[in-house]
Design a protein around this motif. Sequence first.
Motif, PDB file in Angstrom:
ATOM      1  N   ASN A   1      39.950  18.596  77.908  1.00  0.00           N
ATOM      2  CA  ASN A   1      39.671  17.550  78.892  1.00  0.00           C
ATOM      3  C   ASN A   1      39.115  16.285  78.234  1.00  0.00           C
ATOM      4  OD1 ASN A   1      40.355  19.478  80.773  1.00  0.00           O
ATOM      5  ND2 ASN A   1      38.235  20.054  81.196  1.00  0.00           N
ATOM      6  N   GLY A   2      39.679  15.129  78.613  1.00  0.00           N
ATOM      7  CA  GLY A   2      39.142  13.848  78.177  1.00  0.00           C
ATOM      8  C   GLY A   2      38.998  13.740  76.671  1.00  0.00           C
ATOM      9  N   SER A   3      37.878  13.147  76.234  1.00  0.00           N
ATOM     10  CA  SER A   3      37.626  12.931  74.807  1.00  0.00           C
ATOM     11  C   SER A   3      37.528  14.239  74.037  1.00  0.00           C
ATOM     12  CB  SER A   3      36.324  12.143  74.621  1.00  0.00           C
ATOM     13  OG  SER A   3      36.411  10.868  75.217  1.00  0.00           O
ATOM     14  N   GLU A   4      37.203  15.320  74.727  1.00  0.00           N
ATOM     15  CA  GLU A   4      37.025  16.584  74.030  1.00  0.00           C
ATOM     16  C   GLU A   4      38.343  17.090  73.445  1.00  0.00           C
ATOM     17  OE1 GLU A   4      34.233  20.495  74.556  1.00  0.00           O
ATOM     18  OE2 GLU A   4      35.245  19.730  76.351  1.00  0.00           O
ATOM     19  N   ALA A   5      39.446  16.620  73.978  1.00  0.00           N
ATOM     20  CA  ALA A   5      40.748  17.042  73.445  1.00  0.00           C
ATOM     21  C   ALA A   5      40.881  16.645  71.974  1.00  0.00           C
ATOM     22  CB  ALA A   5      41.878  16.430  74.262  1.00  0.00           C
ATOM     23  N   SER A   6      40.367  15.463  71.619  1.00  0.00           N
ATOM     24  CA  SER A   6      40.456  15.017  70.227  1.00  0.00           C
ATOM     25  C   SER A   6      39.530  15.841  69.334  1.00  0.00           C
ATOM     26  CB  SER A   6      40.113  13.529  70.116  1.00  0.00           C
ATOM     27  OG  SER A   6      38.788  13.271  70.561  1.00  0.00           O
ATOM     28  N   PHE A   7      38.349  16.227  69.875  1.00  0.00           N
ATOM     29  CA  PHE A   7      37.445  17.082  69.097  1.00  0.00           C
ATOM     30  C   PHE A   7      38.077  18.467  68.896  1.00  0.00           C
ATOM     31  CE2 PHE A   7      34.182  14.466  71.557  1.00  0.00           C
ATOM     32  CZ  PHE A   7      34.159  13.471  70.579  1.00  0.00           C
ATOM     33  N   LYS A   8      38.716  18.936  69.938  1.00  0.00           N
ATOM     34  CA  LYS A   8      39.387  20.246  69.869  1.00  0.00           C
ATOM     35  C   LYS A   8      40.468  20.227  68.790  1.00  0.00           C
ATOM     36  CE  LYS A   8      42.248  23.302  72.773  1.00  0.00           C
ATOM     37  NZ  LYS A   8      41.480  24.562  72.659  1.00  0.00           N
ATOM     38  N   LYS A   9      41.268  19.174  68.772  1.00  0.00           N
ATOM     39  CA  LYS A   9      42.339  19.048  67.781  1.00  0.00           C
ATOM     40  C   LYS A   9      41.761  18.990  66.374  1.00  0.00           C
ATOM     41  CE  LYS A   9      46.291  16.167  66.502  1.00  0.00           C
ATOM     42  NZ  LYS A   9      47.058  14.931  66.819  1.00  0.00           N
ATOM     43  N   TYR A  10      40.657  18.237  66.205  1.00  0.00           N
ATOM     44  CA  TYR A  10      40.030  18.100  64.886  1.00  0.00           C
ATOM     45  C   TYR A  10      39.527  19.457  64.388  1.00  0.00           C
ATOM     46  CZ  TYR A  10      36.467  16.833  61.428  1.00  0.00           C
ATOM     47  OH  TYR A  10      35.711  16.758  60.298  1.00  0.00           O
ATOM     48  N   LEU A  11      38.845  20.188  65.260  1.00  0.00           N
ATOM     49  CA  LEU A  11      38.303  21.489  64.859  1.00  0.00           C
ATOM     50  C   LEU A  11      39.413  22.493  64.550  1.00  0.00           C
ATOM     51  CD1 LEU A  11      35.323  21.773  67.383  1.00  0.00           C
ATOM     52  CD2 LEU A  11      35.195  21.310  64.933  1.00  0.00           C
ATOM     53  N   GLU A  12      40.506  22.392  65.280  1.00  0.00           N
ATOM     54  CA  GLU A  12      41.641  23.280  65.013  1.00  0.00           C
ATOM     55  C   GLU A  12      42.253  22.986  63.649  1.00  0.00           C
ATOM     56  OE1 GLU A  12      44.098  22.603  68.385  1.00  0.00           O
ATOM     57  OE2 GLU A  12      43.134  24.167  69.611  1.00  0.00           O
ATOM     58  N   GLU A  13      42.286  21.711  63.258  1.00  0.00           N
ATOM     59  CA  GLU A  13      42.800  21.340  61.936  1.00  0.00           C
ATOM     60  C   GLU A  13      41.897  21.894  60.835  1.00  0.00           C
ATOM     61  OE1 GLU A  13      45.646  19.845  61.101  1.00  0.00           O
ATOM     62  OE2 GLU A  13      46.195  19.904  63.230  1.00  0.00           O
ATOM     63  N   LEU A  14      40.575  21.826  61.070  1.00  0.00           N
ATOM     64  CA  LEU A  14      39.631  22.363  60.089  1.00  0.00           C
ATOM     65  C   LEU A  14      39.796  23.872  59.958  1.00  0.00           C
ATOM     66  CD1 LEU A  14      36.328  20.406  60.845  1.00  0.00           C
ATOM     67  CD2 LEU A  14      38.156  19.840  59.240  1.00  0.00           C
ATOM     68  N   LYS A  15      40.060  24.530  61.075  1.00  0.00           N
ATOM     69  CA  LYS A  15      40.251  25.984  61.051  1.00  0.00           C
ATOM     70  C   LYS A  15      41.476  26.350  60.214  1.00  0.00           C
ATOM     71  CE  LYS A  15      40.524  30.004  64.096  1.00  0.00           C
ATOM     72  NZ  LYS A  15      40.586  30.470  65.511  1.00  0.00           N
ATOM     73  N   LYS A  16      42.516  25.550  60.299  1.00  0.00           N
ATOM     74  CA  LYS A  16      43.719  25.800  59.496  1.00  0.00           C
ATOM     75  C   LYS A  16      43.416  25.661  58.008  1.00  0.00           C
ATOM     76  CE  LYS A  16      47.024  24.253  63.028  1.00  0.00           C
ATOM     77  NZ  LYS A  16      48.016  23.214  63.387  1.00  0.00           N
ATOM     78  N   ILE A  17      42.556  24.680  57.702  1.00  0.00           N
ATOM     79  CA  ILE A  17      42.167  24.497  56.302  1.00  0.00           C
ATOM     80  C   ILE A  17      41.403  25.723  55.822  1.00  0.00           C
ATOM     81  CG2 ILE A  17      40.663  23.163  54.751  1.00  0.00           C
ATOM     82  CD1 ILE A  17      41.296  20.703  56.446  1.00  0.00           C
ATOM     83  N   ASP A  18      40.469  26.202  56.666  1.00  0.00           N
ATOM     84  CA  ASP A  18      39.681  27.389  56.297  1.00  0.00           C
ATOM     85  C   ASP A  18      40.570  28.603  56.093  1.00  0.00           C
ATOM     86  OD1 ASP A  18      37.367  25.923  56.465  1.00  0.00           O
ATOM     87  OD2 ASP A  18      36.850  26.589  58.484  1.00  0.00           O
ATOM     88  N   GLU A  19      41.517  28.780  56.983  1.00  0.00           N
ATOM     89  CA  GLU A  19      42.403  29.943  56.883  1.00  0.00           C
ATOM     90  C   GLU A  19      43.254  29.878  55.637  1.00  0.00           C
ATOM     91  OE1 GLU A  19      44.376  29.779  60.619  1.00  0.00           O
ATOM     92  OE2 GLU A  19      42.798  30.884  61.688  1.00  0.00           O
ATOM     93  N   GLY A  20      43.612  28.637  55.229  1.00  0.00           N
ATOM     94  CA  GLY A  20      44.399  28.481  54.007  1.00  0.00           C
ATOM     95  C   GLY A  20      43.588  28.752  52.763  1.00  0.00           C
ATOM     96  N   GLU A  21      42.270  28.558  52.883  1.00  0.00           N
ATOM     97  CA  GLU A  21      41.378  28.783  51.749  1.00  0.00           C
ATOM     98  C   GLU A  21      40.985  30.257  51.609  1.00  0.00           C
ATOM     99  OE1 GLU A  21      40.131  26.700  49.491  1.00  0.00           O
ATOM    100  OE2 GLU A  21      41.120  24.901  50.255  1.00  0.00           O
ATOM    101  N   LEU A  22      41.065  31.004  52.704  1.00  0.00           N
ATOM    102  CA  LEU A  22      40.606  32.386  52.667  1.00  0.00           C
ATOM    103  C   LEU A  22      41.583  33.286  51.906  1.00  0.00           C
ATOM    104  CD1 LEU A  22      39.282  32.732  56.331  1.00  0.00           C
ATOM    105  CD2 LEU A  22      37.957  32.394  54.244  1.00  0.00           C
TER     106      LEU A  22
END
Length: 431
Positions: free
Chosen positions: A410-431
């Motif tokens: 919802n609203g501005s939180e959608a951009s925060f959600k997308k950002y955190l999901e990108e970080l999660k992908k980075i973490d998963e690639g590092e694991l």
Amino acid sequence: MIPLSTRMRPDRLEDFVGQKHFMYEGSLFYNSIRKGTFESAVFFGPSGTGKTTLARIIAREMDSNFVEINASVTGTKELKEILSNASDRFYGLLKETTFLYVDEVHRWNKLQQDSLLKTIEEGVIKFIGSTTENPYFSINKAVLSRVRNIYEFRRLETDEILTILERTLRDREKGFGGLNIVCEENALRTLASMSGGDCRVALDALGFIVDNTDMSGGEGHIDMDMVAEAMQKQTTFYDKEEDKYNLLSALQKSVRGSDPQAAVHYLARLIEGGADEMMIGRRLMVMASEDVGMAYPNAISIVTSCVQAAQMIGFPEAQIPLAHATVLMASCPKSNSANEAIKAAIKDLHSRKIDDVPDHLKDAHYGGAEKLGRGKGYKYPHAYGGYVTQQYLPDNLYREGTVYYEPTANGSEASFKKYLEELKKIDEGEL
């Protein structure tokens, strides 16, 4: 004639009402007064919450010389004379420390405030400054560093003010105990509730009512109409106390449900019912974080500014910024994710054992920290372009993959959600 609020100031520590978060029997604050070990302090908070009253009680309990001044009318010349007299008492035969109480200390300039430094350091004076401003912004850091404690005074609760009003009607020496005053049921509570946590307002309103009540029959009568007239506010929902909370609830649920028409309607009923700016404002600020939250993070700043503006200008114009805040929140996206996150985290703390802070996150800015392994292995995200995969949760929560904050789209939180999901992908690639 001396105002009732001045006459009714308590003289004893036991009679002081309010500020239970630091002033209660057995607290360090209470004990320091009883044992004569009270040091310099700053009292800050709204008017009518007991700052001056408590300062006078402290001086009386400590059995010391007490000087009370107001910074708005006391200049440098008068201050120097007071400090000189205090030095004479301290270094002379009396060997006595002077308690100097400075009301509205924020009104002094830097030079005037700094003139206190030497006398505080040497123990010539015990300084108590009171202010309605945030002392961390309005009082010099040099003065604050020499003050042992800063105490925040909060607005009094309705029941606390009611206790004081009832005591006033019983008090034969300073109050109205010698008069036969009969109060309509709920009239005193209404008066207490309408005072906005300011005891001075409540007492002086009561004094105005009693002083102008017809006592020709040997009995005075206080009713709801008299309270409304004295406070110059309607008492629509004060006849039924639950109406106030029903309207506040309806306001919040209408905002949460994104219905600006209903939200403005209930705001209008609160205003016309006699609710003050802070009663409405406190609920609006809660809603900005609880219901709008991360969907529009700027809401809390805007709503807080609107509430502050309403306080500054007062009614009737205060209704404009309050409506501004209400319509804004009712019309913007909603998310309670931050509220749910903190509730879940606190629930974990209360219901299970949590491992210690990981060593690499612990403070390493002291001698010997390195030997203890503090901070060892910590990766500074800015050195990696702003983000680097790293453990932050305690060990057991990290192993379990604990998630408290779940962003919405919802609203501005959608951009925060997308950002955190990108970080999660980075973490998963590092694991």
